[in-house]
Motif scaffolding. Structure first.
Motif, PDB file in Angstrom:
ATOM      1  N   ALA A  22      26.696  35.189 147.335  1.00 50.06           N
ATOM      2  CA  ALA A  22      26.880  34.407 148.557  1.00 50.06           C
ATOM      3  C   ALA A  22      28.328  34.507 149.004  1.00 50.06           C
ATOM      4  CB  ALA A  22      26.501  32.948 148.315  1.00 50.06           C
ATOM      5  N   GLY A  23      28.548  34.868 150.247  1.00 46.55           N
ATOM      6  CA  GLY A  23      29.885  35.007 150.774  1.00 46.55           C
ATOM      7  C   GLY A  23      30.519  36.337 150.475  1.00 46.55           C
ATOM      8  N   GLY A  24      29.861  37.154 149.663  1.00 46.31           N
ATOM      9  CA  GLY A  24      30.400  38.462 149.338  1.00 46.31           C
ATOM     10  C   GLY A  24      29.891  39.524 150.289  1.00 46.31           C
ATOM     11  N   ALA A  32      22.618  30.409 165.377  1.00 48.23           N
ATOM     12  CA  ALA A  32      21.370  30.309 164.631  1.00 48.23           C
ATOM     13  C   ALA A  32      21.635  29.809 163.213  1.00 48.23           C
ATOM     14  CB  ALA A  32      20.678  31.672 164.583  1.00 48.23           C
ATOM     15  N   LEU A  33      20.617  29.220 162.593  1.00 44.11           N
ATOM     16  CA  LEU A  33      20.671  28.866 161.183  1.00 44.11           C
ATOM     17  C   LEU A  33      19.356  29.278 160.528  1.00 44.11           C
ATOM     18  CD1 LEU A  33      22.588  27.407 159.142  1.00 44.11           C
ATOM     19  CD2 LEU A  33      20.995  25.495 159.325  1.00 44.11           C
ATOM     20  N   PRO A  34      19.425  30.089 159.482  1.00 46.42           N
ATOM     21  CA  PRO A  34      20.594  30.819 159.008  1.00 46.42           C
ATOM     22  C   PRO A  34      21.093  31.829 160.053  1.00 46.42           C
ATOM     23  CG  PRO A  34      18.809  30.898 157.403  1.00 46.42           C
ATOM     24  CD  PRO A  34      18.230  30.378 158.671  1.00 46.42           C
ATOM     25  N   ARG A  35      22.375  32.211 159.904  1.00 47.68           N
ATOM     26  CA  ARG A  35      22.944  33.182 160.833  1.00 47.68           C
ATOM     27  C   ARG A  35      22.412  34.582 160.545  1.00 47.68           C
ATOM     28  NH1 ARG A  35      28.827  33.433 160.477  1.00 47.68           N
ATOM     29  NH2 ARG A  35      28.678  34.495 162.492  1.00 47.68           N
ATOM     30  N   PHE A  36      21.939  34.814 159.330  1.00 44.89           N
ATOM     31  CA  PHE A  36      21.364  36.103 158.949  1.00 44.89           C
ATOM     32  C   PHE A  36      20.369  35.829 157.826  1.00 44.89           C
ATOM     33  CE2 PHE A  36      25.757  35.567 157.448  1.00 44.89           C
ATOM     34  CZ  PHE A  36      25.529  35.277 156.117  1.00 44.89           C
ATOM     35  N   THR A  79      21.625  32.889 145.318  1.00 41.90           N
ATOM     36  CA  THR A  79      21.207  32.008 146.410  1.00 41.90           C
ATOM     37  C   THR A  79      22.262  32.010 147.516  1.00 41.90           C
ATOM     38  OG1 THR A  79      20.046  30.578 144.852  1.00 41.90           O
ATOM     39  CG2 THR A  79      20.578  29.641 147.008  1.00 41.90           C
ATOM     40  N   GLY A  80      21.819  32.199 148.750  1.00 41.38           N
ATOM     41  CA  GLY A  80      22.716  32.184 149.891  1.00 41.38           C
ATOM     42  C   GLY A  80      23.318  33.514 150.235  1.00 41.38           C
ATOM     43  N   ALA A  81      23.067  34.549 149.419  1.00 42.03           N
ATOM     44  CA  ALA A  81      23.623  35.870 149.702  1.00 42.03           C
ATOM     45  C   ALA A  81      22.839  36.562 150.807  1.00 42.03           C
ATOM     46  CB  ALA A  81      23.608  36.726 148.443  1.00 42.03           C
ATOM     47  N   HIS A  82      23.544  37.376 151.582  1.00 46.06           N
ATOM     48  CA  HIS A  82      22.943  38.164 152.663  1.00 46.06           C
ATOM     49  C   HIS A  82      22.072  39.251 152.034  1.00 46.06           C
ATOM     50  CE1 HIS A  82      23.809  40.192 156.829  1.00 46.06           C
ATOM     51  NE2 HIS A  82      22.524  40.126 156.544  1.00 46.06           N
ATOM     52  N   VAL A  83      20.763  39.216 152.318  1.00 45.88           N
ATOM     53  CA  VAL A  83      19.871  40.194 151.674  1.00 45.88           C
ATOM     54  C   VAL A  83      20.119  41.570 152.294  1.00 45.88           C
ATOM     55  CG1 VAL A  83      18.130  38.436 151.153  1.00 45.88           C
ATOM     56  CG2 VAL A  83      17.938  39.767 153.257  1.00 45.88           C
ATOM     57  N   PRO A  84      20.005  42.630 151.492  1.00 49.52           N
ATOM     58  CA  PRO A  84      20.258  43.970 152.021  1.00 49.52           C
ATOM     59  C   PRO A  84      19.165  44.418 152.984  1.00 49.52           C
ATOM     60  CG  PRO A  84      19.519  44.092 149.750  1.00 49.52           C
ATOM     61  CD  PRO A  84      19.727  42.643 150.049  1.00 49.52           C
ATOM     62  N   ARG A 107      15.249  33.165 153.403  1.00 48.88           N
ATOM     63  CA  ARG A 107      15.407  32.338 154.600  1.00 48.88           C
ATOM     64  C   ARG A 107      15.824  33.273 155.728  1.00 48.88           C
ATOM     65  NH1 ARG A 107      19.671  28.354 154.202  1.00 48.88           N
ATOM     66  NH2 ARG A 107      18.759  27.561 156.144  1.00 48.88           N
ATOM     67  N   HIS A 108      14.930  33.385 156.724  1.00 47.19           N
ATOM     68  CA  HIS A 108      15.140  34.364 157.786  1.00 47.19           C
ATOM     69  C   HIS A 108      16.027  33.789 158.887  1.00 47.19           C
ATOM     70  CE1 HIS A 108      12.241  37.223 156.140  1.00 47.19           C
ATOM     71  NE2 HIS A 108      11.510  36.157 155.810  1.00 47.19           N
ATOM     72  N   ARG A 109      16.777  34.649 159.550  1.00 43.85           N
ATOM     73  CA  ARG A 109      17.686  34.247 160.621  1.00 43.85           C
ATOM     74  C   ARG A 109      16.952  33.373 161.645  1.00 43.85           C
ATOM     75  NH1 ARG A 109      21.939  34.931 164.148  1.00 43.85           N
ATOM     76  NH2 ARG A 109      21.308  35.057 166.336  1.00 43.85           N
ATOM     77  N   GLY A 110      17.541  32.220 161.937  1.00 43.60           N
ATOM     78  CA  GLY A 110      17.030  31.345 162.991  1.00 43.60           C
ATOM     79  C   GLY A 110      15.777  30.583 162.642  1.00 43.60           C
TER      80      GLY A 110
END
Length: 578
Positions: A263-265, A234-238, A281-286, A319-322
């Protein structure tokens, strides 16, 4: 309404032509079998007798006489049996041999009309000399059945053994058959040159496809997808932040935590209602995030509470998964060229390899005793000014040039080149395509039984262009010897050749209004250098010299000018990329 069935004879040994597949020989842009099938397109049912041809439409029934090559009577009997197995076979049957390059539907209609009017058992065409052509006829089914039934043996019987007493002869044009290589050569000389559009369509549909193979997409530039490309992940993956800002939970104001999401952390721990966390930007939201509020939409007061500024838009900057695609979603259709965009999309979808065709590999063949690539020129010689630039021109279309060779003017020089061309996909031959004493390419194509798809072009310059396919499947593009004519024709035909060989989706033509079309246009289409206007449209060069490429200096492309064009008409514009 008169209903008619058709039997088309597409077998035989073609002994006077070295056993070649005569119905497949192309004259005037289509095979003689295609010409016959077009002539009988109005018939209810069509049976083709001969070796199986997978390219024929499913509605055409195919049968083989037994034994194969046992003559026209046996072939007609096989076709007749196939029609008798159908429900309600027609009372009238057209019988044609697929060896007449100029046969038309009008000629078939004339036979049908004469049969209806005369009531004869059979109506046959007579050629220009008055000779009856028994394999261009319209039969009553009962008479054809009776003729077959009265023969003890069908093998190698002459056509006259079938002919009934009650017949009519009708003089018709276009019913001369081709039995020898000289007949084919004369027919091709008589055939009208193809328009550029006709030639392109023939190349897209008539060239053999390259085999498909799996390859890493990053190394497949110039190829095209042989199967559709689908996403592996999927894009985004998460769920990720679309902006620099704050991930928040619930309605504000929010209590700002001290941790930060990068992002990436590591993903921040889950948010409780009323909490916020700084996020990039690009970080996985909690977990627990309601939305992301961008930096410019908030303020932080002295006690550390985060507030949304009044009158700012309420947006969901997550940006939601998929949301771009899900695993298995179609990313690119079959035929899509492998471009930078496709490689990037595939990488984002976790797809590293794909099944493709191509890229096309070409050998360049420069011809002529007068051409010299290196060293001092001797008397009568001229510099090869086009060979060194052809690899770059080919690369514009995704074609890889393997090497460049020089061929002297000899009677059989091309034969070895054509026979040994199985290590490349395309031979680009410059020169030797005309009708002069040193122009040997066409004769060599005939001798090596190459299949000619484009015999000449209705285009100036470039009329002597020839495109063929060798027995091993290599495409031969024969270009005129003059540098400008060669380049112009190459740029006009190369995309269609690539599209035919690798199945690439045809590119959309670029059309621009030509400001001075009336100054350039004549009775024959022309291809001229042109300058593009910043405000739109282009201006073409009325006068060009074909012996060099000086006409391309300070030009943006080539304009394909149709006959009798007027100022402001839209014309095809071929950009000069480099």
């Amino acid at each position: 309404m008169t209903t008619v069935d058709a039997i088309v004879l597409a077998g035989g040994r073609a002994t006077r032509m070295g056993g070649v597949d005569k119905p497949a020989i192309v004259v005037g842009g289509q095979s003689m079998l295609e010409t016959a099938l077009t002539a009988v397109a109005g018939c209810v049912r069509t049976v083709v007798v001969g070796p199986h041809r997978p390219e024929l439409a499913p509605g055409i029934r195919q049968v083989q006489e037994v034994p194969a090559g046992s003559g026209p009577v046996a072939a007609i009997a096989a076709g007749l049996r196939a029609l008798e197995e159908c429900d309600f076979p027609a009372d009238l049957i057209v019988v044609l041999a697929a060896d007449m390059p100029f046969l038309t539907a009008a000629a078939v209609d004339e036979l049908i009309g004469q049969a209806t009017e005369s009531g004869a058992d059979a109506v046959f065409a007579a050629d220009d000399s008055g000779r009856p052509q028994y394999l261009v006829g319209l039969w009553r089914r009962s008479a054809l059945l009776a003729g077959v039934d009265r023969l003890d043996s069908l093998v190698n019987q002459p056509m006259k053994a079938l002919v009934p007493m009650d017949t009519v002869m009708v003089p018709l044009e276009g019913v001369a058959d081709c039995d020898t290589a000289d007949d084919i050569r004369r027919a091709r000389a008589k055939a009208s040159p193809l328009t550029l559009d006709e030639a392109r369509n023939i190349l897209r549909e008539g060239l053999s496809r390259l085999p498909s193979h799996q390859v890493a997409l990053r190394s497949a530039r110039g190829a095209a997808l042989a199967v559709p490309l689908t996403a592996a992940d999927a894009l985004p993956r998460f769920d990720v932040s679309a902006m620099d800002g704050y991930a928040v939970s619930g309605d504000g104001p929010w209590r700002l935590r001290r941790d930060v999401g990068f992002a990436g952390g590591q993903r921040p721990v889950g948010l409780l209602a009323g909490e916020a966390v700084r996020i990039a930007t690009g970080a996985h939201v909690p977990e627990g995030t309601s939305t992301v509020v961008r930096d410019e939409f908030v303020r932080i007061d002295a006690d550390g509470l985060l507030h949304r500024l009044p009158d700012t838009p309420v947006r969901d900057d997550v940006r939601h998964r998929g949301e771009d695609w899900q695993p298995g979603d179609l990313l690119a259709a079959e035929g899509t060229p492998v471009s930078a965009a496709l490689v990037s999309v595939a990488t984002a979808a976790e797809v590293a390899a794909a099944v493709v065709r191509g890229p096309l590999r070409a050998r360049i063949v420069m011809t002529g005793d007068e051409i010299r690539s290196e060293g001092p020129l001797r008397a009568g010689q001229t510099r090869d000014s086009i060979g060194p630039v052809l690899p770059e021109l080919l690369s514009w279309h995704g074609i890889q040039a393997l090497d460049r060779v020089h061929l002297r003017d000899t009677a059989n020089g091309f034969d070895e080149v054509l026979v040994a061309a199985d290590d490349c996909d395309l031979l680009v031959v410059v020169g030797a395509t005309g009708g002069g004493a040193a122009d040997q390419l066409r004769d060599a194509l005939e001798r090596t039984a190459a299949r000619i798809l484009v015999h000449r072009l209705h285009l100036r310059p470039g009329g002597s262009t020839v495109v063929a396919e060798t027995g091993c499947g290599t495409t031969v593009l024969g270009l005129p010897g003059n540098p400008y004519a060669a380049v112009a024709t190459l740029l006009a035909l190369a995309p269609a050749i690539v599209e035919g060989r690798i199945g690439r989706t045809p590119s959309r033509p670029l059309l621009l209004p030509l400001a001075n079309a009336a100054e350039i246009a004549g009775p024959v289409p022309r291809i001229v250098p042109a300058r593009a206007h910043p405000e739109g449209g282009c201006t073409g060069d009325p006068h060009i010299r074909t012996a060099h490429l000086a006409g391309l200096l300070d030009r943006d492309g080539l304009a394909v000018v149709p006959p009798n064009a007027t100022d402001g008409d839209l014309v095809e514009f071929l950009p000069l990329r480099g």
